[in-house]
Design a protein around this motif. Structure first.
Motif, PDB file in Angstrom:
ATOM      1  N   SER A 199       0.781  -1.233   0.000  1.00  0.00           N
ATOM      2  CA  SER A 199       0.000   0.000   0.000  1.00  0.00           C
ATOM      3  C   SER A 199       0.818   1.292   0.000  1.00  0.00           C
ATOM      4  N   ASN A 200       2.105   1.234  -0.229  1.00  0.00           N
ATOM      5  CA  ASN A 200       2.959   2.412  -0.075  1.00  0.00           C
ATOM      6  C   ASN A 200       2.507   3.617  -0.888  1.00  0.00           C
ATOM      7  N   GLY A 201       2.108   3.467  -2.126  1.00  0.00           N
ATOM      8  CA  GLY A 201       1.736   4.603  -2.955  1.00  0.00           C
ATOM      9  C   GLY A 201       0.296   5.044  -2.818  1.00  0.00           C
ATOM     10  N   PHE A 202      -0.505   4.279  -2.126  1.00  0.00           N
ATOM     11  CA  PHE A 202      -1.924   4.587  -2.049  1.00  0.00           C
ATOM     12  C   PHE A 202      -2.233   5.927  -1.369  1.00  0.00           C
ATOM     13  N   PRO A 203      -1.594   6.275  -0.254  1.00  0.00           N
ATOM     14  CA  PRO A 203      -1.920   7.565   0.372  1.00  0.00           C
ATOM     15  C   PRO A 203      -1.707   8.749  -0.578  1.00  0.00           C
ATOM     16  N   GLY A 204      -0.692   8.676  -1.431  1.00  0.00           N
ATOM     17  CA  GLY A 204      -0.421   9.767  -2.362  1.00  0.00           C
ATOM     18  C   GLY A 204      -1.535   9.995  -3.362  1.00  0.00           C
ATOM     19  N   ILE A 205      -2.120   8.927  -3.897  1.00  0.00           N
ATOM     20  CA  ILE A 205      -3.212   9.134  -4.859  1.00  0.00           C
ATOM     21  C   ILE A 205      -4.527   9.432  -4.153  1.00  0.00           C
ATOM     22  N   ALA A 206      -4.641   9.023  -2.912  1.00  0.00           N
ATOM     23  CA  ALA A 206      -5.877   9.287  -2.172  1.00  0.00           C
ATOM     24  C   ALA A 206      -6.085  10.779  -1.935  1.00  0.00           C
ATOM     25  N   VAL A 207      -5.007  11.538  -1.831  1.00  0.00           N
ATOM     26  CA  VAL A 207      -5.121  12.958  -1.516  1.00  0.00           C
ATOM     27  C   VAL A 207      -4.792  13.878  -2.695  1.00  0.00           C
ATOM     28  N   ASP A 208      -4.412  13.323  -3.843  1.00  0.00           N
ATOM     29  CA  ASP A 208      -3.982  14.152  -4.972  1.00  0.00           C
ATOM     30  C   ASP A 208      -4.784  13.808  -6.224  1.00  0.00           C
ATOM     31  N   LYS A 209      -5.644  14.725  -6.642  1.00  0.00           N
ATOM     32  CA  LYS A 209      -6.528  14.497  -7.787  1.00  0.00           C
ATOM     33  C   LYS A 209      -5.747  14.192  -9.062  1.00  0.00           C
ATOM     34  N   GLU A 210      -4.652  14.880  -9.303  1.00  0.00           N
ATOM     35  CA  GLU A 210      -3.856  14.652 -10.515  1.00  0.00           C
ATOM     36  C   GLU A 210      -3.218  13.272 -10.512  1.00  0.00           C
ATOM     37  N   ARG A 211      -2.751  12.814  -9.373  1.00  0.00           N
ATOM     38  CA  ARG A 211      -2.205  11.448  -9.288  1.00  0.00           C
ATOM     39  C   ARG A 211      -3.289  10.405  -9.540  1.00  0.00           C
ATOM     40  N   ARG A 212      -4.495  10.655  -9.043  1.00  0.00           N
ATOM     41  CA  ARG A 212      -5.611   9.725  -9.299  1.00  0.00           C
ATOM     42  C   ARG A 212      -5.913   9.660 -10.795  1.00  0.00           C
ATOM     43  N   LYS A 213      -5.963  10.805 -11.449  1.00  0.00           N
ATOM     44  CA  LYS A 213      -6.200  10.835 -12.901  1.00  0.00           C
ATOM     45  C   LYS A 213      -5.105  10.067 -13.640  1.00  0.00           C
ATOM     46  N   ARG A 214      -3.851  10.320 -13.258  1.00  0.00           N
ATOM     47  CA  ARG A 214      -2.717   9.639 -13.884  1.00  0.00           C
ATOM     48  C   ARG A 214      -2.842   8.120 -13.693  1.00  0.00           C
ATOM     49  N   PHE A 215      -3.159   7.737 -12.468  1.00  0.00           N
ATOM     50  CA  PHE A 215      -3.293   6.325 -12.143  1.00  0.00           C
ATOM     51  C   PHE A 215      -4.348   5.655 -13.031  1.00  0.00           C
ATOM     52  N   LEU A 216      -5.535   6.255 -13.119  1.00  0.00           N
ATOM     53  CA  LEU A 216      -6.611   5.664 -13.918  1.00  0.00           C
ATOM     54  C   LEU A 216      -6.249   5.615 -15.398  1.00  0.00           C
ATOM     55  N   LYS A 217      -5.617   6.655 -15.890  1.00  0.00           N
ATOM     56  CA  LYS A 217      -5.195   6.682 -17.295  1.00  0.00           C
ATOM     57  C   LYS A 217      -4.174   5.576 -17.580  1.00  0.00           C
ATOM     58  N   ARG A 218      -3.222   5.408 -16.684  1.00  0.00           N
ATOM     59  CA  ARG A 218      -2.168   4.397 -16.877  1.00  0.00           C
ATOM     60  C   ARG A 218      -2.681   2.975 -16.640  1.00  0.00           C
ATOM     61  N   LEU A 219      -3.701   2.841 -15.819  1.00  0.00           N
ATOM     62  CA  LEU A 219      -4.240   1.521 -15.515  1.00  0.00           C
ATOM     63  C   LEU A 219      -5.107   0.975 -16.643  1.00  0.00           C
ATOM     64  N   LYS A 220      -5.867   1.830 -17.281  1.00  0.00           N
ATOM     65  CA  LYS A 220      -6.885   1.405 -18.243  1.00  0.00           C
ATOM     66  C   LYS A 220      -6.385   0.394 -19.289  1.00  0.00           C
ATOM     67  N   PRO A 221      -5.240   0.598 -19.936  1.00  0.00           N
ATOM     68  CA  PRO A 221      -4.811  -0.385 -20.942  1.00  0.00           C
ATOM     69  C   PRO A 221      -4.491  -1.773 -20.375  1.00  0.00           C
ATOM     70  N   HIS A 222      -4.219  -1.823 -19.088  1.00  0.00           N
ATOM     71  CA  HIS A 222      -3.841  -3.088 -18.460  1.00  0.00           C
ATOM     72  C   HIS A 222      -5.021  -3.828 -17.859  1.00  0.00           C
ATOM     73  N   ALA A 223      -6.160  -3.183 -17.758  1.00  0.00           N
ATOM     74  CA  ALA A 223      -7.281  -3.760 -17.036  1.00  0.00           C
ATOM     75  C   ALA A 223      -8.554  -3.775 -17.867  1.00  0.00           C
ATOM     76  N   PRO A 224      -8.554  -4.485 -18.990  1.00  0.00           N
ATOM     77  CA  PRO A 224      -9.743  -4.475 -19.842  1.00  0.00           C
ATOM     78  C   PRO A 224     -10.972  -5.073 -19.167  1.00  0.00           C
ATOM     79  N   PHE A 225     -10.782  -5.927 -18.194  1.00  0.00           N
ATOM     80  CA  PHE A 225     -11.937  -6.566 -17.547  1.00  0.00           C
ATOM     81  C   PHE A 225     -12.611  -5.655 -16.544  1.00  0.00           C
ATOM     82  N   LEU A 226     -12.019  -4.510 -16.247  1.00  0.00           N
ATOM     83  CA  LEU A 226     -12.634  -3.606 -15.294  1.00  0.00           C
ATOM     84  C   LEU A 226     -13.683  -2.711 -15.937  1.00  0.00           C
TER      85      LEU A 226
END
Length: 98
Positions: A70-97
């Protein structure tokens, strides 16, 4: 369901007894990028899980963090731009979501 169990599960049998199946667990780095992507289920596993989902309506989810992952989770929990980055980077890897 931890990654070391992906291959040994009867997804049809599981789908008869649960409403949601959560694949455990990816990580998030300090920049907000998904990491440990090797823990995503491979296509063989996803094919079986998707077939069970189609038959029963079971939801497929992926877990982030937990059990010292869970080390990186607190950073995206409080930062809107990190959350956006995370979702953008995750999407190609998670087609089943989708």
């Amino acid at each position: 369901l931890p990654e070391w169990r992906y291959q040994g599960i009867d997804y049809d049998a599981v789908a008869d007894h649960v409403t949601h199946l959560i694949f455990f667990s990816l990580e998030i780095d300090d920049k907000g990028d998904p990491s440990a992507l090797d823990r995503f289920p491979d296509e063989t596993v996803l094919e079986k899980a998707r077939a069970a989902r189609e038959r029963t309506g079971m939801k497929l989810l992926i877990c982030f963090g937990g059990n010292a992952r869970s080390n990186g989770f607190p950073g995206i929990a409080v930062d809107k731009e990190r959350r956006k980055r995370f979702l953008k980077r995750l999407k190609p890897h998670a087609p089943f979501l989708a």
